[in-house]
Design an enzyme around this catalytic site. Sequence first.
Site, PDB file in Angstrom:
ATOM      1  N   ASP A 135       1.213   9.964 -10.328  1.00  0.00           N
ATOM      2  CA  ASP A 135       0.905   9.102  -9.192  1.00  0.00           C
ATOM      3  C   ASP A 135       2.204   8.699  -8.505  1.00  0.00           C
ATOM      4  OD1 ASP A 135      -0.826   7.757  -7.503  1.00  0.00           O
ATOM      5  OD2 ASP A 135      -0.696   5.894  -8.617  1.00  0.00           O
ATOM      6  N   TYR A 138       4.208   6.859  -4.893  1.00  0.00           N
ATOM      7  CA  TYR A 138       4.304   5.528  -4.283  1.00  0.00           C
ATOM      8  C   TYR A 138       4.867   5.743  -2.878  1.00  0.00           C
ATOM      9  CZ  TYR A 138       5.466   0.449  -4.742  1.00  0.00           C
ATOM     10  OH  TYR A 138       5.540  -0.924  -4.635  1.00  0.00           O
ATOM     11  N   HIS A 178       2.823   0.036   2.039  1.00  0.00           N
ATOM     12  CA  HIS A 178       2.329  -0.474   0.756  1.00  0.00           C
ATOM     13  C   HIS A 178       3.478  -0.948  -0.118  1.00  0.00           C
ATOM     14  CE1 HIS A 178       0.027  -0.879  -2.923  1.00  0.00           C
ATOM     15  NE2 HIS A 178       0.828  -0.015  -3.520  1.00  0.00           N
ATOM     16  N   ARG A 188       8.165  -9.488  -5.770  1.00  0.00           N
ATOM     17  CA  ARG A 188       9.573  -9.910  -5.802  1.00  0.00           C
ATOM     18  C   ARG A 188       9.890 -10.683  -4.523  1.00  0.00           C
ATOM     19  NH1 ARG A 188       9.353  -4.613  -6.959  1.00  0.00           N
ATOM     20  NH2 ARG A 188      10.127  -4.067  -4.874  1.00  0.00           N
ATOM     21  N   GLU A 231      -6.955   1.352  -5.438  1.00  0.00           N
ATOM     22  CA  GLU A 231      -5.876   1.941  -4.655  1.00  0.00           C
ATOM     23  C   GLU A 231      -6.435   3.178  -3.944  1.00  0.00           C
ATOM     24  OE1 GLU A 231      -1.747   0.567  -6.780  1.00  0.00           O
ATOM     25  OE2 GLU A 231      -2.452   2.607  -7.175  1.00  0.00           O
ATOM     26  N   GLU A 238      -6.108   6.537  -2.276  1.00  0.00           N
ATOM     27  CA  GLU A 238      -5.094   7.580  -2.380  1.00  0.00           C
ATOM     28  C   GLU A 238      -5.669   8.950  -2.023  1.00  0.00           C
ATOM     29  OE1 GLU A 238      -2.492   7.501  -5.715  1.00  0.00           O
ATOM     30  OE2 GLU A 238      -2.979   5.429  -6.252  1.00  0.00           O
ATOM     31  N   ASP A 290      -7.256   4.974  -7.625  1.00  0.00           N
ATOM     32  CA  ASP A 290      -6.526   4.668  -8.857  1.00  0.00           C
ATOM     33  C   ASP A 290      -6.729   3.186  -9.164  1.00  0.00           C
ATOM     34  OD1 ASP A 290      -4.955   5.514 -10.997  1.00  0.00           O
ATOM     35  OD2 ASP A 290      -3.129   4.756 -10.072  1.00  0.00           O
ATOM     36  N   ARG A 343      -4.134  -5.700 -11.853  1.00  0.00           N
ATOM     37  CA  ARG A 343      -2.874  -6.247 -11.346  1.00  0.00           C
ATOM     38  C   ARG A 343      -2.234  -7.262 -12.284  1.00  0.00           C
ATOM     39  NH1 ARG A 343      -1.396  -2.430  -7.797  1.00  0.00           N
ATOM     40  NH2 ARG A 343      -2.943  -2.151  -6.146  1.00  0.00           N
ATOM     41  N   GLN A 345      -0.709  -5.259 -15.051  1.00  0.00           N
ATOM     42  CA  GLN A 345       0.426  -4.535 -14.471  1.00  0.00           C
ATOM     43  C   GLN A 345       1.635  -5.450 -14.263  1.00  0.00           C
ATOM     44  OE1 GLN A 345      -0.417  -2.990 -10.575  1.00  0.00           O
ATOM     45  NE2 GLN A 345       1.636  -2.177 -10.256  1.00  0.00           N
ATOM     46  N   TYR A 373       5.030  -4.192 -16.254  1.00  0.00           N
ATOM     47  CA  TYR A 373       5.675  -3.090 -15.538  1.00  0.00           C
ATOM     48  C   TYR A 373       7.197  -3.151 -15.497  1.00  0.00           C
ATOM     49  CZ  TYR A 373       7.061  -5.229 -11.037  1.00  0.00           C
ATOM     50  OH  TYR A 373       7.675  -5.956 -10.053  1.00  0.00           O
ATOM     51  N   LYS A 387      -2.841   0.715 -15.279  1.00  0.00           N
ATOM     52  CA  LYS A 387      -3.262   1.842 -14.445  1.00  0.00           C
ATOM     53  C   LYS A 387      -4.033   2.903 -15.214  1.00  0.00           C
ATOM     54  CE  LYS A 387      -0.770   0.862 -10.627  1.00  0.00           C
ATOM     55  NZ  LYS A 387      -1.276   0.836  -9.250  1.00  0.00           N
ATOM     56  N   THR A 433      -9.173   6.570 -13.278  1.00  0.00           N
ATOM     57  CA  THR A 433      -8.836   7.062 -11.949  1.00  0.00           C
ATOM     58  C   THR A 433     -10.009   7.909 -11.485  1.00  0.00           C
ATOM     59  OG1 THR A 433      -6.467   7.123 -12.436  1.00  0.00           O
ATOM     60  CG2 THR A 433      -7.237   8.451 -10.576  1.00  0.00           C
ATOM     61  N   THR A 441      -0.913   4.421  -3.058  1.00  0.00           N
ATOM     62  CA  THR A 441      -1.774   3.686  -2.140  1.00  0.00           C
ATOM     63  C   THR A 441      -1.423   3.966  -0.682  1.00  0.00           C
ATOM     64  OG1 THR A 441      -1.983   1.923  -3.753  1.00  0.00           O
ATOM     65  CG2 THR A 441      -2.605   1.403  -1.501  1.00  0.00           C
ATOM     66  N   GLU A 497      -3.266  -6.303  -1.381  1.00  0.00           N
ATOM     67  CA  GLU A 497      -2.684  -6.517  -0.054  1.00  0.00           C
ATOM     68  C   GLU A 497      -3.665  -7.216   0.884  1.00  0.00           C
ATOM     69  OE1 GLU A 497      -0.302  -2.763   1.186  1.00  0.00           O
ATOM     70  OE2 GLU A 497      -1.742  -2.135  -0.351  1.00  0.00           O
TER      71      GLU A 497
END
Length: 378
Positions: free
Chosen positions: A98, A100, A105, A114, A171, A173, A205, A209, A212, A216, A225, A229, A316, A330
Amino acid sequence: MSVFGPDNLPLGVFRHGDEEPRIGAALGDQVIDLTPLGLSDTFAEPTLNAFLALGRPAWTSLRAQLLDLVQTGAVEPHLIPQSAVTMLLPFEVADYVDFYASEHHATNVGRLFRPDAEPLLPNWKHLPVGYHGRAGTVVASGTDIVRPSGQRKAPDAAAPTYGPSLRLDIEVELGYVVGTPSALGSRISVDDFKEHVYGVVLLNDWSARDIQAWEYVPLGPFLGKSFATSISPWVVSLDALESAEVALGTQEPAVLPYLAGKQLTNLDITFEVYWNGELVSRPPYREMYWSPAQMLAHLSVNGAEVRTGDLFASGTVSGEAKDQRGSFLELCWGGREPITVKGEQRTFLEDGDEVTITAHAGTIALGEVTGRITPAVS
């Protein structure tokens, strides 16, 4: 249900009654049973893998023959209503990766996860960031999704707790299906992308959250994750999508030579996301920062073997506007901005919720991928 036109003819695996699974092509709301047409022995197989292994010249030739048979009406004795068949996982997944690849996104998630740092990490515009998923938890559209459990830690908590995910997400995709393999120790050029990739599937996917966010750092997604899927049952060929190709947008700074191609392209595809039947988002694929050819080149640049049945996904798909975001993380901005679904204020998925993702590239339909959330196992 999406209507597949005669210039599309995506391939999938179906079961009709008690008969053995075999390969068909979608035409409108019908399935063409390909086995009696005698085009290829691989169409009698219960997965697409043997067909995928034939390679680009055979894919193109067999598609041309099938197009001719459709135009002459020769397929009519072999049509079965889609409503009378069960669609299965179209191919046996060898490996799953997968990526990114959406700047919109990645920027949104960076701001959410962050908030006091730059949203994009220093490597993001130099390479297609990705991670390895679990091939064994790739499931066919329509498969129920059991709410995952794991460790979660609230920002103000002193220690993690264990339990069902409280921030279950989707997600949106696009998945790329590999046919022609490569040898261990070799690498695939961006210019050879179409020699290795047969076509695409829609992909959801599913993401926990809260699990994660706790796990992560520093090694990336894992249990948040890997539980499920979902992919669509029909694989749309790259040949059918030729008219949807658009030039890749400008990449700054300039990429390293192995990621630079002569004519890098994206696909002009629009997704639609339905939450319990209500349209909540329309993510555009054409704005993706990294092209699929660059993803495949990066995936193999260290000499990793690519196998028939490999699946690699875009990550995503999100656009700039709020109604173009491809995850509920989001859309509800981390839970702080609920959206209205069927008259209710919602953030993340609740048990019983159903999500359906559809997509089209002009007149080419890509079908749909659907999943319904069931309670966590106690």
